[in-house]
Write a protein that holds these residues in place. Structure first.
Motif, PDB file in Angstrom:
ATOM      1  N   ARG A 101       0.625  -0.818  -0.073  1.00  0.00           N
ATOM      2  CA  ARG A 101       0.098   0.323   0.350  1.00  0.00           C
ATOM      3  C   ARG A 101       0.881   0.743  -0.239  1.00  0.00           C
ATOM      4  O   ARG A 101       0.365   2.461  -0.630  1.00  0.00           O
ATOM      5  N   THR A 102       2.002   0.968   0.089  1.00  0.00           N
ATOM      6  CA  THR A 102       2.873   2.225   0.063  1.00  0.00           C
ATOM      7  C   THR A 102       3.998   2.537  -0.883  1.00  0.00           C
ATOM      8  O   THR A 102       3.900   3.226  -0.649  1.00  0.00           O
ATOM      9  N   ASN A 103       4.211   1.572  -1.309  1.00  0.00           N
ATOM     10  CA  ASN A 103       5.102   1.209  -2.017  1.00  0.00           C
ATOM     11  C   ASN A 103       5.205   0.023  -4.002  1.00  0.00           C
ATOM     12  O   ASN A 103       4.736  -0.440  -3.423  1.00  0.00           O
ATOM     13  N   VAL A 104       6.135   0.837  -5.005  1.00  0.00           N
ATOM     14  CA  VAL A 104       6.103  -0.678  -5.253  1.00  0.00           C
ATOM     15  C   VAL A 104       7.396  -0.675  -5.820  1.00  0.00           C
ATOM     16  O   VAL A 104       9.092   0.456  -5.789  1.00  0.00           O
ATOM     17  N   SER A 105       7.838  -2.067  -5.561  1.00  0.00           N
ATOM     18  CA  SER A 105       9.686  -2.113  -5.721  1.00  0.00           C
ATOM     19  C   SER A 105      10.407  -3.475  -6.613  1.00  0.00           C
ATOM     20  O   SER A 105       9.737  -4.168  -6.732  1.00  0.00           O
ATOM     21  N   ALA A 106      11.916  -2.847  -7.530  1.00  0.00           N
ATOM     22  CA  ALA A 106      12.102  -4.261  -7.396  1.00  0.00           C
ATOM     23  C   ALA A 106      13.191  -4.159  -7.852  1.00  0.00           C
ATOM     24  O   ALA A 106      14.305  -3.752  -7.566  1.00  0.00           O
ATOM     25  N   ILE A 107      13.780  -5.379  -7.243  1.00  0.00           N
ATOM     26  CA  ILE A 107      15.261  -5.302  -7.393  1.00  0.00           C
ATOM     27  C   ILE A 107      15.685  -5.817  -9.172  1.00  0.00           C
ATOM     28  O   ILE A 107      15.920  -7.052  -9.666  1.00  0.00           O
ATOM     29  N   LEU A 108      16.940  -4.789  -9.222  1.00  0.00           N
ATOM     30  CA  LEU A 108      17.416  -4.970 -10.982  1.00  0.00           C
ATOM     31  C   LEU A 108      18.998  -5.699 -10.277  1.00  0.00           C
ATOM     32  O   LEU A 108      19.414  -5.215 -10.131  1.00  0.00           O
ATOM     33  N   ALA A 109      19.425  -6.347 -11.302  1.00  0.00           N
ATOM     34  CA  ALA A 109      20.637  -6.741 -11.430  1.00  0.00           C
ATOM     35  C   ALA A 109      21.406  -6.022 -12.801  1.00  0.00           C
ATOM     36  O   ALA A 109      20.907  -5.918 -13.806  1.00  0.00           O
ATOM     37  N   SER A 110      22.751  -5.738 -12.877  1.00  0.00           N
ATOM     38  CA  SER A 110      23.181  -5.035 -13.884  1.00  0.00           C
ATOM     39  C   SER A 110      23.757  -5.624 -14.966  1.00  0.00           C
ATOM     40  O   SER A 110      23.880  -6.914 -14.085  1.00  0.00           O
ATOM     41  N   PRO A 111      24.144  -5.664 -15.686  1.00  0.00           N
ATOM     42  CA  PRO A 111      25.176  -6.571 -16.139  1.00  0.00           C
ATOM     43  C   PRO A 111      26.646  -7.331 -16.087  1.00  0.00           C
ATOM     44  O   PRO A 111      26.285  -7.888 -16.666  1.00  0.00           O
ATOM     45  N   SER A 112      26.562  -6.254 -15.179  1.00  0.00           N
ATOM     46  CA  SER A 112      28.182  -6.536 -14.829  1.00  0.00           C
ATOM     47  C   SER A 112      28.137  -6.861 -13.454  1.00  0.00           C
ATOM     48  O   SER A 112      29.285  -7.453 -12.748  1.00  0.00           O
ATOM     49  N   GLY A 113      26.787  -6.876 -12.695  1.00  0.00           N
ATOM     50  CA  GLY A 113      26.554  -7.793 -11.310  1.00  0.00           C
ATOM     51  C   GLY A 113      25.990  -7.009 -10.219  1.00  0.00           C
ATOM     52  O   GLY A 113      25.182  -7.565  -9.478  1.00  0.00           O
ATOM     53  N   PHE A 114      26.281  -5.634 -10.000  1.00  0.00           N
ATOM     54  CA  PHE A 114      25.511  -4.729  -8.949  1.00  0.00           C
ATOM     55  C   PHE A 114      24.117  -4.949  -8.771  1.00  0.00           C
ATOM     56  O   PHE A 114      23.512  -4.790  -9.653  1.00  0.00           O
ATOM     57  N   LEU A 115      23.589  -4.290  -7.533  1.00  0.00           N
ATOM     58  CA  LEU A 115      22.355  -4.628  -7.021  1.00  0.00           C
ATOM     59  C   LEU A 115      21.586  -3.870  -6.974  1.00  0.00           C
ATOM     60  O   LEU A 115      22.293  -2.716  -6.105  1.00  0.00           O
ATOM     61  N   ILE A 116      20.366  -2.991  -7.568  1.00  0.00           N
ATOM     62  CA  ILE A 116      19.610  -1.809  -7.059  1.00  0.00           C
ATOM     63  C   ILE A 116      18.323  -2.385  -7.349  1.00  0.00           C
ATOM     64  O   ILE A 116      17.736  -3.098  -8.029  1.00  0.00           O
ATOM     65  N   ASN A 117      18.131  -2.031  -5.533  1.00  0.00           N
ATOM     66  CA  ASN A 117      16.475  -1.662  -5.070  1.00  0.00           C
ATOM     67  C   ASN A 117      15.826  -0.881  -5.774  1.00  0.00           C
ATOM     68  O   ASN A 117      16.030   0.133  -4.887  1.00  0.00           O
ATOM     69  N   LEU A 118      15.343  -0.320  -7.263  1.00  0.00           N
ATOM     70  CA  LEU A 118      14.349   0.589  -7.122  1.00  0.00           C
ATOM     71  C   LEU A 118      12.817  -0.144  -7.246  1.00  0.00           C
ATOM     72  O   LEU A 118      12.092  -0.521  -5.982  1.00  0.00           O
ATOM     73  N   VAL A 119      12.588   1.716  -5.931  1.00  0.00           N
ATOM     74  CA  VAL A 119      11.319   2.094  -5.481  1.00  0.00           C
ATOM     75  C   VAL A 119      11.154   3.179  -5.300  1.00  0.00           C
ATOM     76  O   VAL A 119      11.279   4.117  -5.841  1.00  0.00           O
ATOM     77  N   GLU A 120       9.325   3.587  -5.602  1.00  0.00           N
ATOM     78  CA  GLU A 120       9.062   4.069  -5.612  1.00  0.00           C
ATOM     79  C   GLU A 120       7.882   4.046  -4.749  1.00  0.00           C
ATOM     80  O   GLU A 120       7.586   3.098  -4.138  1.00  0.00           O
TER      81      GLU A 120
END
Length: 124
Positions: A101-120
Motif C-alpha cells: 500500500r506504500t510502495n512498489v519495488s523490484a531488485i534489478l541486476a546490472s550487466p556487471s552484477g551490482f544490484l539496485i533495489n528500485l523503489v517508488e
C-alpha cells in the motif's frame, strides 16, 4: 524520472545483528517498519549517522545470505524501470514487482552484477 534517495542497503536474515554493528559505528534507527510484500513479512530499518549518511537494512527470512544493494527511490517507478532495463538491467524475479500500500519495488541486476533495489513510495 527523478531520483529521491540513493543509499546503501543490506538485506539479511538477522537485522538485529546488523543494526547493533552499525549502532556501534554511530548510526541510529530513524525508521523501523514491517510490511507484507504479498508473500512474506519484510522488516525495513533506516539508519542515519551524525554526518548525514544513511543505511537501509531489510530483514528477509528466506534470503540465503546477506546481500549488499543500492536502494534507489524514484518519483516514477515505471520510467526508471524502463530506463534501467534498456541499459541491460534484469529483474531478479522475472517481471515481478513487489507492491504494497506504500510502495512498489523490484531488485534489478546490472550487466556487471551490482544490484539496485528500485523503489517508488506513494504519498499518503
Amino acid at each position: 524520472m527523478k531520483i529521491t534517495t540513493f543509499d546503501p542497503m543490506i538485506a539479511t536474515k538477522d537485522a538485529e545483528a546488523v543494526i547493533r554493528l552499525f549502532e556501534k559505528l554511530g548510526f541510529e534507527k530513524k525508521h523501523d517498519v514491517t510490511a507484507n510484500d504479498g508473500e512474506k513479512d519484510v522488516r525495513r530499518v533506516r539508519m542515519k549517522d551524525s554526518n548525514g549518511f544513511h543505511l537501509d537494512i531489510a530483514q528477509i527470512s528466506d534470503i540465503p545470505r546477506d546481500i549488499s544493494l543500492i536502494r534507489m527511490n524514484v518519483d516514477n517507478f515505471d520510467e526508471a524501470y524502463d530506463f534501467l532495463t534498456s541499459k541491460g538491467f534484469i529483474n531478479t524475479k522475472g517481471d515481478s514487482k513487489v507492491e504494497t500500500r506504500t510502495n512498489v519495488s523490484a531488485i534489478l541486476a546490472s550487466p556487471s552484477g551490482f544490484l539496485i533495489n528500485l523503489v517508488e513510495h506513494f504519498k499518503e
